[in-house]
Each structure stands twice: as structure tokens, then as C-alpha cells.
Design an enzyme around this catalytic site. Structure first.
Site, mmCIF file in Angstrom:
data_model
loop_
_atom_site.group_PDB
_atom_site.id
_atom_site.type_symbol
_atom_site.label_atom_id
_atom_site.label_comp_id
_atom_site.label_asym_id
_atom_site.label_seq_id
_atom_site.Cartn_x
_atom_site.Cartn_y
_atom_site.Cartn_z
ATOM 1 N N ARG A 1 -5.541 0.805 -6.573
ATOM 2 C CA ARG A 1 -4.277 1.236 -6.231
ATOM 3 C C ARG A 1 -3.697 2.443 -7.142
ATOM 4 O O ARG A 1 -2.896 3.264 -6.579
ATOM 5 C CB ARG A 1 -3.393 0.337 -6.115
ATOM 6 C CG ARG A 1 -3.363 -0.679 -5.114
ATOM 7 C CD ARG A 1 -2.175 -1.820 -4.930
ATOM 8 N NE ARG A 1 -2.242 -3.030 -4.243
ATOM 9 C CZ ARG A 1 -2.280 -2.937 -2.936
ATOM 10 N NH1 ARG A 1 -2.280 -2.138 -2.094
ATOM 11 N NH2 ARG A 1 -2.573 -4.320 -2.309
ATOM 12 N N GLU B 1 4.062 4.135 6.026
ATOM 13 C CA GLU B 1 2.921 3.371 5.865
ATOM 14 C C GLU B 1 1.912 4.136 4.996
ATOM 15 O O GLU B 1 1.907 5.204 4.935
ATOM 16 C CB GLU B 1 2.483 3.187 7.309
ATOM 17 C CG GLU B 1 2.690 1.642 7.815
ATOM 18 C CD GLU B 1 1.623 0.691 6.928
ATOM 19 O OE1 GLU B 1 1.178 0.780 5.792
ATOM 20 O OE2 GLU B 1 1.486 -0.292 7.688
ATOM 21 N N ASP B 2 0.860 3.256 4.404
ATOM 22 C CA ASP B 2 -0.182 4.006 3.840
ATOM 23 C C ASP B 2 -1.071 4.627 4.651
ATOM 24 O O ASP B 2 -1.635 5.873 4.482
ATOM 25 C CB ASP B 2 -0.744 2.852 2.795
ATOM 26 C CG ASP B 2 -1.070 1.637 3.436
ATOM 27 O OD1 ASP B 2 -1.136 1.506 4.607
ATOM 28 O OD2 ASP B 2 -1.732 0.614 2.694
ATOM 29 N N PHE C 1 -13.768 3.074 4.666
ATOM 30 C CA PHE C 1 -12.953 2.497 3.876
ATOM 31 C C PHE C 1 -12.312 3.239 2.797
ATOM 32 O O PHE C 1 -13.432 3.455 1.827
ATOM 33 C CB PHE C 1 -13.484 1.182 3.417
ATOM 34 C CG PHE C 1 -12.393 -0.072 2.940
ATOM 35 C CD1 PHE C 1 -11.548 -0.709 3.936
ATOM 36 C CD2 PHE C 1 -12.151 -0.150 1.619
ATOM 37 C CE1 PHE C 1 -10.491 -1.370 3.490
ATOM 38 C CE2 PHE C 1 -11.262 -0.842 1.075
ATOM 39 C CZ PHE C 1 -10.367 -1.610 1.913
ATOM 40 N N GLY D 1 0.704 -1.262 -0.073
ATOM 41 C CA GLY D 1 0.063 0.010 -0.047
ATOM 42 C C GLY D 1 0.707 1.162 -0.107
ATOM 43 O O GLY D 1 0.306 2.484 -0.452
ATOM 44 N N ASP E 1 -4.661 2.070 11.111
ATOM 45 C CA ASP E 1 -6.198 1.890 11.493
ATOM 46 C C ASP E 1 -6.267 1.354 12.900
ATOM 47 O O ASP E 1 -6.010 2.309 13.795
ATOM 48 C CB ASP E 1 -6.616 0.744 10.357
ATOM 49 C CG ASP E 1 -8.129 0.549 10.624
ATOM 50 O OD1 ASP E 1 -8.583 0.586 11.697
ATOM 51 O OD2 ASP E 1 -8.707 0.569 9.263
ATOM 52 N N THR F 1 -0.872 -3.588 13.329
ATOM 53 C CA THR F 1 0.319 -4.280 12.460
ATOM 54 C C THR F 1 1.619 -3.382 12.830
ATOM 55 O O THR F 1 2.726 -3.888 12.837
ATOM 56 C CB THR F 1 -0.208 -4.084 11.069
ATOM 57 O OG1 THR F 1 -1.675 -4.676 10.944
ATOM 58 C CG2 THR F 1 0.753 -4.755 10.134
HETATM 59 P P1 5GP Z 1 -4.045 -1.711 11.248
HETATM 60 O O1 5GP Z 1 -3.196 -2.852 11.945
HETATM 61 O O2 5GP Z 1 -3.763 -0.390 11.542
HETATM 62 O O3 5GP Z 1 -5.429 -1.967 11.429
HETATM 63 O O4 5GP Z 1 -4.209 -2.089 9.500
HETATM 64 C C1 5GP Z 1 -3.519 -1.217 8.797
HETATM 65 C C2 5GP Z 1 -3.657 -1.789 7.303
HETATM 66 O O5 5GP Z 1 -4.962 -2.144 7.055
HETATM 67 C C3 5GP Z 1 -3.222 -0.982 6.221
HETATM 68 O O6 5GP Z 1 -1.725 -1.079 6.086
HETATM 69 C C4 5GP Z 1 -3.959 -1.212 4.947
HETATM 70 O O7 5GP Z 1 -3.367 -2.183 4.315
HETATM 71 C C5 5GP Z 1 -5.393 -1.699 5.852
HETATM 72 N N1 5GP Z 1 -6.267 -0.692 5.786
HETATM 73 C C6 5GP Z 1 -6.864 -0.071 6.997
HETATM 74 N N2 5GP Z 1 -7.721 0.762 6.744
HETATM 75 C C7 5GP Z 1 -7.897 0.846 5.399
HETATM 76 C C8 5GP Z 1 -8.752 1.545 4.378
HETATM 77 O O8 5GP Z 1 -9.716 2.437 4.686
HETATM 78 N N3 5GP Z 1 -8.598 1.320 3.036
HETATM 79 C C9 5GP Z 1 -7.792 0.197 2.515
HETATM 80 N N4 5GP Z 1 -7.540 0.008 1.230
HETATM 81 N N5 5GP Z 1 -6.853 -0.301 3.506
HETATM 82 C C10 5GP Z 1 -7.032 -0.128 4.782
#
Ligand code: 5GP
Length: 191
Positions: A177, A110-111, A164, A55, A114, A118
Site C-alpha cells: 500500500r 474509491e481506489d 492485479f 485502499g 473492477d 461493491t
Molecule cells: P469490485 O466490487 O469493483 O470488483 O471490487 C473493487 C475492490 O476490489 C477494490 O476496492 C479493491 O479493493 C479490489 N481490487 C479489484 N481489483 C484490484 C487490483 O487490481 N488490485 C488490488 N490491490 N485490489 C483490487
């Protein structure tokens, strides 16, 4: 006589099922500012940008060109177990860094953050490798679902609502993407 194939009503970039949250112009303005800030902060450092695949690849490509320093990049790919019923925050390293980060000033790219689970685990893993410093840059910050409230994002592109989002590297089932902007899919059943 064979019928002409029907032309699609819109390309992906003009897809009417997408609501743009941040335009290409807003993104490039923000990245220019972030790059200037990082350049100032890392003047005397040995910077390596660590991109978490897939991402963050678009963000990395733009951000690195906005940083006016001698620096290197590296990549990591991890899979999280957040789709299981109970999230452990555990990650599996699918691709590790190519080079040692000992003595380096690491900026994890990071992208989106959330829940933060991770990244929390990833920062723990990188934290045991002798880096001089480790900081975090995330293009998007989605604070509402955050589980690790203590996770500090040092450089944030934009804060997003608890929806999302896709585009600018972020996908939905592998698609979107390539969008040059950040958008919300209005009707996921038509995606
Ligand atoms: P975390 O461990 O913070 O919950 O996960 C983060 C990862 O979840 C991001 O790197 C991404 O791959 C995915 N993610 C979380 N929210 C979104 C969103 O709104 N859109 C997309 N496309 N991916 C998300």
C-alpha cells in the site's frame, strides 16, 4: 566471528519483481488535473468526499489537497462477498459514515473499480440518505471484468488492463500500500 546479516538486494520501492505502470510523477500530474476539474464542478456545492477504506486513503489524501474548495471528508469501510463462489454484490458495512450526508454533494472516492459490484451496492445504500447529489471518483478503472456495465465513474485517474495492480493504497495480502507508484507484481510466487 558472527556473520554480517545479508543486506536485502532491493528496497520495496526498487523491488525488481514490480513493473511500474504509473510513476509518482504521472500520478501527481493526473491528480492535479482531477482536483482542478472537481474544483470547477463543485464551486457552488456543499462537497463531502467519502473515502472507502482502506485502499482509497492515499488517493483521498492527495486528491483533497488538489481541491481548492470549502469541503469535508468522511470514511466508510465495507466488506464485499466477492470471494464466495457466487457473487451477490452484497456488502456489509464495517464502519459507517460519522456524519449525515442529507443535503450534501457526495463524491465517493474509491481506489479501483473492477466488477463494480461493491460500489453499485454502496451507491444504493448512500442513495437512500437524502444527499443532494452523489458522484463517483475512482483512481483506477479496470473496465474488462465489469459486471455492472451501467456503473458511471464521473472522475477517473487512469484506466488499467485486466491485471492485479498494487501500490498507491492498493494491496496484495496487506502489502504494497505504501508504494508511491502503481505496479504489477511480475511473479506472484515471489511476492
Ligand atoms: P469490485 O466490487 O469493483 O470488483 O471490487 C473493487 C475492490 O476490489 C477494490 O476496492 C479493491 O479493493 C479490489 N481490487 C479489484 N481489483 C484490484 C487490483 O487490481 N488490485 C488490488 N490491490 N485490489 C483490487
Amino acid at each position: 566471528m558472527t556473520a554480517e546479516p545479508t543486506l536485502k538486494a532491493a528496497t520495496e520501492f526498487t523491488n525488481p519483481n514490480l513493473e511500474v505502470l504509473f510513476s509518482q510523477q504521472q500520478i501527481s500530474d493526473r491528480i492535479r488535473d482531477l482536483g482542478a476539474e472537481i474544483t470547477r464542478d463543485y464551486l457552488e456545492k456543499d462537497l463531502v468526499l467519502v473515502s472507502v477504506l482502506k485502499g482509497s486513503c492515499v488517493f483521498l489524501a492527495d486528491l483533497m489537497r488538489a481541491i481548492d474548495l470549502k469541503m469535508t471528508i468522511d470514511f466508510m469501510s465495507v466488506s464485499s462477498y466477492k470471494n464466495e463462489l457466487k457473487s451477490t454484490g452484497d456488502v456489509e458495512i464495517l464502519k459507517d459514515l460519522s456524519n449525515s450526508i442529507r443535503g450534501k454533494d457526495v463524491l465517493v472516492v474509491e481506489d479501483i473499480i473492477d466488477t463494480g459490484l461493491t460500489l453499485t451496492r454502496l451507491l444504493e445504500i448512500l442513495g437512500s440518505r437524502g444527499a443532494n447529489s452523489i458522484k463517483l471518483a475512482s483512481f483506477l478503472d479496470k473496465p474488462e471484468p465489469r459486471i455492472n456495465k451501467a456503473l458511471q465513474i464521473d472522475y477517473t485517474g487512469f484506466v488499467v488492463p485486466n491485471k492485479f495492480v498494487v501500490g498507491y493504497g492498493l494491496d496484495a495480502a496487506g502489502r504494497y500500500r505504501n508504494l508511491p507508484f502503481i505496479a504489477v507484481v511480475k511473479d506472484p510466487s515471489r511476492a
